[in-house]
Design a protein around this motif. Structure first.
Motif, PDB file in Angstrom:
ATOM      1  N   ALA A 172      79.847  91.957  19.284  1.00 43.08           N
ATOM      2  CA  ALA A 172      79.315  90.944  20.205  1.00 43.08           C
ATOM      3  C   ALA A 172      78.913  89.683  19.452  1.00 43.08           C
ATOM      4  O   ALA A 172      79.168  88.560  19.911  1.00 43.08           O
ATOM      5  CB  ALA A 172      78.120  91.512  20.973  1.00 43.08           C
ATOM      6  N   GLN A 173      78.298  89.844  18.308  1.00 36.42           N
ATOM      7  CA  GLN A 173      77.891  88.679  17.514  1.00 36.42           C
ATOM      8  C   GLN A 173      79.110  87.911  17.012  1.00 36.42           C
ATOM      9  O   GLN A 173      79.126  86.680  17.033  1.00 36.42           O
ATOM     10  CB  GLN A 173      77.009  89.114  16.351  1.00 36.42           C
ATOM     11  CG  GLN A 173      75.653  89.610  16.795  1.00 36.42           C
ATOM     12  CD  GLN A 173      74.846  90.244  15.679  1.00 36.42           C
ATOM     13  OE1 GLN A 173      75.399  90.726  14.690  1.00 36.42           O
ATOM     14  NE2 GLN A 173      73.530  90.255  15.841  1.00 36.42           N
ATOM     15  N   PRO A 202      80.557  83.033  21.820  1.00 36.46           N
ATOM     16  CA  PRO A 202      81.197  81.725  21.981  1.00 36.46           C
ATOM     17  C   PRO A 202      80.416  80.566  21.356  1.00 36.46           C
ATOM     18  O   PRO A 202      80.970  79.496  21.127  1.00 36.46           O
ATOM     19  CB  PRO A 202      81.316  81.535  23.498  1.00 36.46           C
ATOM     20  CG  PRO A 202      80.587  82.637  24.125  1.00 36.46           C
ATOM     21  CD  PRO A 202      80.227  83.648  23.093  1.00 36.46           C
ATOM     22  N   ARG A 203      79.160  80.777  21.043  1.00 37.82           N
ATOM     23  CA  ARG A 203      78.362  79.732  20.399  1.00 37.82           C
ATOM     24  C   ARG A 203      78.665  79.600  18.917  1.00 37.82           C
ATOM     25  O   ARG A 203      78.276  78.624  18.288  1.00 37.82           O
ATOM     26  CB  ARG A 203      76.869  80.012  20.599  1.00 37.82           C
ATOM     27  CG  ARG A 203      76.454  79.955  22.067  1.00 37.82           C
ATOM     28  CD  ARG A 203      75.045  80.402  22.250  1.00 37.82           C
ATOM     29  NE  ARG A 203      74.968  81.818  21.879  1.00 37.82           N
ATOM     30  CZ  ARG A 203      73.910  82.580  22.016  1.00 37.82           C
ATOM     31  NH1 ARG A 203      72.799  82.070  22.509  1.00 37.82           N
ATOM     32  NH2 ARG A 203      73.935  83.850  21.680  1.00 37.82           N
ATOM     33  N   ARG A 204      79.358  80.592  18.358  1.00 37.68           N
ATOM     34  CA  ARG A 204      79.710  80.550  16.926  1.00 37.68           C
ATOM     35  C   ARG A 204      80.948  79.684  16.735  1.00 37.68           C
ATOM     36  O   ARG A 204      81.936  79.853  17.433  1.00 37.68           O
ATOM     37  CB  ARG A 204      80.015  81.944  16.398  1.00 37.68           C
ATOM     38  CG  ARG A 204      78.823  82.858  16.288  1.00 37.68           C
ATOM     39  CD  ARG A 204      79.275  84.220  15.810  1.00 37.68           C
ATOM     40  NE  ARG A 204      79.890  84.168  14.494  1.00 37.68           N
ATOM     41  CZ  ARG A 204      79.367  84.714  13.395  1.00 37.68           C
ATOM     42  NH1 ARG A 204      78.240  85.365  13.476  1.00 37.68           N
ATOM     43  NH2 ARG A 204      79.988  84.624  12.246  1.00 37.68           N
ATOM     44  N   MET A 214      83.745  97.035  23.478  1.00 36.58           N
ATOM     45  CA  MET A 214      82.662  97.071  22.486  1.00 36.58           C
ATOM     46  C   MET A 214      81.885  95.755  22.484  1.00 36.58           C
ATOM     47  O   MET A 214      80.660  95.754  22.331  1.00 36.58           O
ATOM     48  CB  MET A 214      83.216  97.380  21.097  1.00 36.58           C
ATOM     49  CG  MET A 214      83.664  98.822  20.943  1.00 36.58           C
ATOM     50  SD  MET A 214      82.283  99.991  21.036  1.00 36.58           S
ATOM     51  CE  MET A 214      81.691  99.905  19.363  1.00 36.58           C
ATOM     52  N   VAL A 215      82.572  94.639  22.657  1.00 35.75           N
ATOM     53  CA  VAL A 215      81.881  93.342  22.742  1.00 35.75           C
ATOM     54  C   VAL A 215      80.930  93.349  23.934  1.00 35.75           C
ATOM     55  O   VAL A 215      79.760  92.958  23.810  1.00 35.75           O
ATOM     56  CB  VAL A 215      82.895  92.180  22.831  1.00 35.75           C
ATOM     57  CG1 VAL A 215      82.198  90.879  23.227  1.00 35.75           C
ATOM     58  CG2 VAL A 215      83.640  92.012  21.506  1.00 35.75           C
ATOM     59  N   LEU A 250      72.256  93.756  23.105  1.00 37.53           N
ATOM     60  CA  LEU A 250      71.486  92.591  22.677  1.00 37.53           C
ATOM     61  C   LEU A 250      70.645  92.027  23.824  1.00 37.53           C
ATOM     62  O   LEU A 250      69.506  91.605  23.612  1.00 37.53           O
ATOM     63  CB  LEU A 250      72.428  91.515  22.128  1.00 37.53           C
ATOM     64  CG  LEU A 250      73.101  91.848  20.794  1.00 37.53           C
ATOM     65  CD1 LEU A 250      74.206  90.856  20.493  1.00 37.53           C
ATOM     66  CD2 LEU A 250      72.072  91.880  19.671  1.00 37.53           C
ATOM     67  N   ARG A 251      71.197  92.036  25.018  1.00 36.40           N
ATOM     68  CA  ARG A 251      70.491  91.497  26.186  1.00 36.40           C
ATOM     69  C   ARG A 251      69.262  92.344  26.538  1.00 36.40           C
ATOM     70  O   ARG A 251      68.214  91.821  26.870  1.00 36.40           O
ATOM     71  CB  ARG A 251      71.460  91.442  27.373  1.00 36.40           C
ATOM     72  CG  ARG A 251      70.958  90.736  28.591  1.00 36.40           C
ATOM     73  CD  ARG A 251      71.999  90.502  29.692  1.00 36.40           C
ATOM     74  NE  ARG A 251      73.098  91.427  29.764  1.00 36.40           N
ATOM     75  CZ  ARG A 251      74.356  91.199  29.319  1.00 36.40           C
ATOM     76  NH1 ARG A 251      74.646  90.054  28.745  1.00 36.40           N
ATOM     77  NH2 ARG A 251      75.292  92.102  29.447  1.00 36.40           N
TER      78      ARG A 251
END
Length: 113
Positions: free
Chosen positions: A69-70, A74-76, A99-100, A107-108
Motif C-alpha cells: 500500500a505504501q 499515489p502521493r509518492r 494486497m494494496v 493503515l486506515r
C-alpha cells in the motif's frame, strides 16, 4: 504466486532467528522435534510450533500488505504500479492489487503492529 523467471536467482527462505545456525546444518533437525520420544509431547510441541508459524505468517502478510500500500500510494512520486509490486514480490498482478487494498485498510484502521 507468480513463478520466478528462468535464470533468475532463487531466493532462500528467511532464516528463523530463534533456531541456532549449527542446528539447521543438519537437514533432519527441526526445532529438536526429532529428539522427543513421547508422542504426546511431540504432538504438543509440534502443535505449538504450528500455531507460532501461522501467527508469524499472518503478521508477515500484514506487513507485506502495508508495504504494498505504501509503495502504491499515489502521493509518492516514485510510486509503483500493481504490476511492479507483483514482479518484486513474485505475486500475480491481481494478488498485488488485493494486497494494496488490504494494506490500505490496515493503515486506515490502524490495526497493523
Amino acid at each position: 504466486m507468480a513463478e520466478p523467471e528462468q535464470g533468475s536467482r532463487r531466493l532462500r527462505p528467511a532464516p528463523l532467528l530463534f533456531e541456532p545456525t549449527s542446528a539447521t546444518a543438519d537437514p533432519d533437525h527441526f526445532f529438536d522435534l526429532e529428539s522427543i520420544e513421547d508422542p504426546r509431547e511431540l504432538l504438543s510441541r509440534a502443535t505449538e510450533l504450528t500455531h507460532a508459524f501461522r501467527a508469524a505468517t499472518d503478521r508477515s502478510i500484514e506487513f507485506q500488505a502495508i508495504a504494498a500500500a505504501q509503495l502504491a500510494d499515489p502521493r509518492r512520486f516514485d510510486r509503483l504500479t500493481p504490476a511492479d509490486i507483483a514482479a518484486q514480490a513474485e505475486w500475480t498482478e491481481d494478488y498485488a492489487k488485493r494486497m494494496v487494498e488490504f494494506g490500505r485498510e490496515l493503515l486506515r484502521t490502524g490495526t497493523q503492529q
